[in-house]
Scaffold this motif. Sequence first.
Motif, PDB file in Angstrom:
ATOM      1  N   THR A 255      -5.511  -1.267  -9.138  1.00 43.87           N
ATOM      2  CA  THR A 255      -5.342  -0.555  -7.867  1.00 43.87           C
ATOM      3  C   THR A 255      -6.158   0.726  -7.909  1.00 43.87           C
ATOM      4  OG1 THR A 255      -3.107  -1.451  -7.611  1.00 43.87           O
ATOM      5  CG2 THR A 255      -3.682   0.459  -6.274  1.00 43.87           C
ATOM      6  N   ASP A 256      -6.994   0.934  -6.891  1.00 39.77           N
ATOM      7  CA  ASP A 256      -7.853   2.119  -6.894  1.00 39.77           C
ATOM      8  C   ASP A 256      -7.118   3.335  -6.317  1.00 39.77           C
ATOM      9  OD1 ASP A 256      -7.891   1.903  -4.133  1.00 39.77           O
ATOM     10  OD2 ASP A 256      -9.911   1.065  -4.032  1.00 39.77           O
ATOM     11  N   VAL A 257      -7.792   4.471  -6.278  1.00 33.68           N
ATOM     12  CA  VAL A 257      -7.159   5.724  -5.856  1.00 33.68           C
ATOM     13  C   VAL A 257      -6.742   5.683  -4.386  1.00 33.68           C
ATOM     14  CG1 VAL A 257      -8.306   7.148  -7.572  1.00 33.68           C
ATOM     15  CG2 VAL A 257      -9.452   6.707  -5.388  1.00 33.68           C
ATOM     16  N   GLU A 258      -7.340   4.791  -3.621  1.00 35.76           N
ATOM     17  CA  GLU A 258      -6.986   4.672  -2.206  1.00 35.76           C
ATOM     18  C   GLU A 258      -5.871   3.665  -1.978  1.00 35.76           C
ATOM     19  OE1 GLU A 258     -10.619   3.737  -0.266  1.00 35.76           O
ATOM     20  OE2 GLU A 258     -11.479   5.747  -0.540  1.00 35.76           O
ATOM     21  N   GLY A 259      -5.363   3.094  -3.076  1.00 36.22           N
ATOM     22  CA  GLY A 259      -4.246   2.156  -2.958  1.00 36.22           C
ATOM     23  C   GLY A 259      -4.655   0.715  -2.730  1.00 36.22           C
ATOM     24  N   GLN A 260      -5.958   0.419  -2.788  1.00 32.25           N
ATOM     25  CA  GLN A 260      -6.421  -0.953  -2.608  1.00 32.25           C
ATOM     26  C   GLN A 260      -6.291  -1.721  -3.922  1.00 32.25           C
ATOM     27  OE1 GLN A 260      -7.498  -2.640   0.247  1.00 32.25           O
ATOM     28  NE2 GLN A 260      -7.302  -4.333  -1.192  1.00 32.25           N
ATOM     29  N   THR A 261      -5.725  -2.931  -3.837  1.00 27.49           N
ATOM     30  CA  THR A 261      -5.505  -3.761  -5.024  1.00 27.49           C
ATOM     31  C   THR A 261      -6.603  -4.808  -5.149  1.00 27.49           C
ATOM     32  OG1 THR A 261      -3.112  -3.444  -4.898  1.00 27.49           O
ATOM     33  CG2 THR A 261      -3.888  -5.326  -6.179  1.00 27.49           C
ATOM     34  N   SER A 272     -10.939  -8.215  -3.607  1.00 25.38           N
ATOM     35  CA  SER A 272      -9.907  -7.383  -3.011  1.00 25.38           C
ATOM     36  C   SER A 272      -8.763  -8.258  -2.507  1.00 25.38           C
ATOM     37  CB  SER A 272     -10.497  -6.586  -1.851  1.00 25.38           C
ATOM     38  OG  SER A 272      -9.480  -5.921  -1.132  1.00 25.38           O
TER      39      SER A 272
END
Length: 478
Positions: A255-261, A272
Amino acid sequence: MTAHNATETLIHKGNGLQVVVGLGQSGLSVAHYLAKQGYQVAVTDAQLAPTLAAQLPDEIEVRQFGTIDAELLQQAARIIISPGISLDTPAIAAARHANIPVVSDIQLFCEACMVPIVAITGSNAKSTVTTLVGQMAADAGINVGVGGNIGIPALTLLDNTNMELAVLELSSFQLETVTNLAAKVATVLNMSPDHLDRHGDMLGYHQAKHRIFQGAKSVVINREDALTRPLVADNLPKISTGIHAPDKGQYGLITDVEGQTFIARGTERLLSADKLLMKGRHNLLNAQAALALGELAGLPLESMLETLQQFTGLEHRCQYVGSFANIDYFDDSKGTNIGSTMAAIEGLGAVYAPKDGKLLLILGGQGKGQQFGELMPFINQYVSQVLFIGEDGKQIEQHLRATKLSDDVALHQCQTLENAFVTIQQVTASSLSQVQAVLLSPACASFDQYSGYAARGEHFSRLVAQLDTAQSDSTIIS
């Protein structure tokens, strides 16, 4: 032909008799396969008039119906048992005591199959993963056969003489009579209590499932579930899957810093999660399992990722049916055990929770000896209404009431799906209702009220469609 005359005939015909026990689709495929191979074959079934009897080869003369013929079984050189019949059936137990081999159609298949086998089992999601791996292989240009517990009997796949890869879904019932499957890659996707009425306890269930690893060339394991790990040599190639960030060469989620898994292999972000048509965290695990199995089977990664983005999932498996009065309806009738229902509640619940929404859950049918109190944490987190149907509905309610079930969760005994839909309309009419989705995920077998999970799911879908029809009629009248 009487049992006495049948036995006399068989003795006169000589040794090597193959007795098929159970005349469902797999039993019929076994009978045709053995007859084609030139074996001497007899068939017995507890039903007085099995519906598939008319499709048996003409050369199979001995057909003992109305009971499983114990005397006939004692004449067998080998017994091929259908998965629905327990090894504890007295006639079968007596034959095993007499050291007569008892095997399944899967044993015959793996002895005859000349192509690599991808073998898949688990308490939940095995149909989804089997179908997905099969589609990945087909999309990669491989002549693939997909069958086993998923609908096409394994032996029928052998009719395709150009088959290059076999992908098999295998149940614990099929596996308990299999020895040395020798799959190119094998997996137990997950383990949760199921079929304890047949296997006795979790140990018996676990032992049956893990027969899939016998002779395997490589394995896929679930890092989140220790019960999926085989007791095999450490040097056997293996890939793991899980919900956390993976180590090098393994699959997991980042999960990235923007909340995308993202589905990832090691540090590489492959896809994604929002690119998948299948929703829910459980389906992210299913996607990883398919990728790992495909990798060990030699499928190209880019092609597999393309397939993943096109795959919509299976009928009756968290399938979106429709929306009525701003409430979404999902058919997970294939959820026939508590582990599957846990995954469905968590997977869908997480979609509606950010909108302050709750699920209305329909449970019930034949409980198969499960402990339904294990659903409590998931219900407390994601569900506001539970409706019970079927034979064991009252027992399931008792199990839940014996746990620390939240006072915010309302319980309703409905007996049937028709009654459940009346209750749904009553509880969702309130302005205080938090219900944003109705989930049929019964955690039970369906045979108390239906011919199978598909019939139950289809009935649910018809009732949803009738809500729309009733709304349309109301609009016209007004």
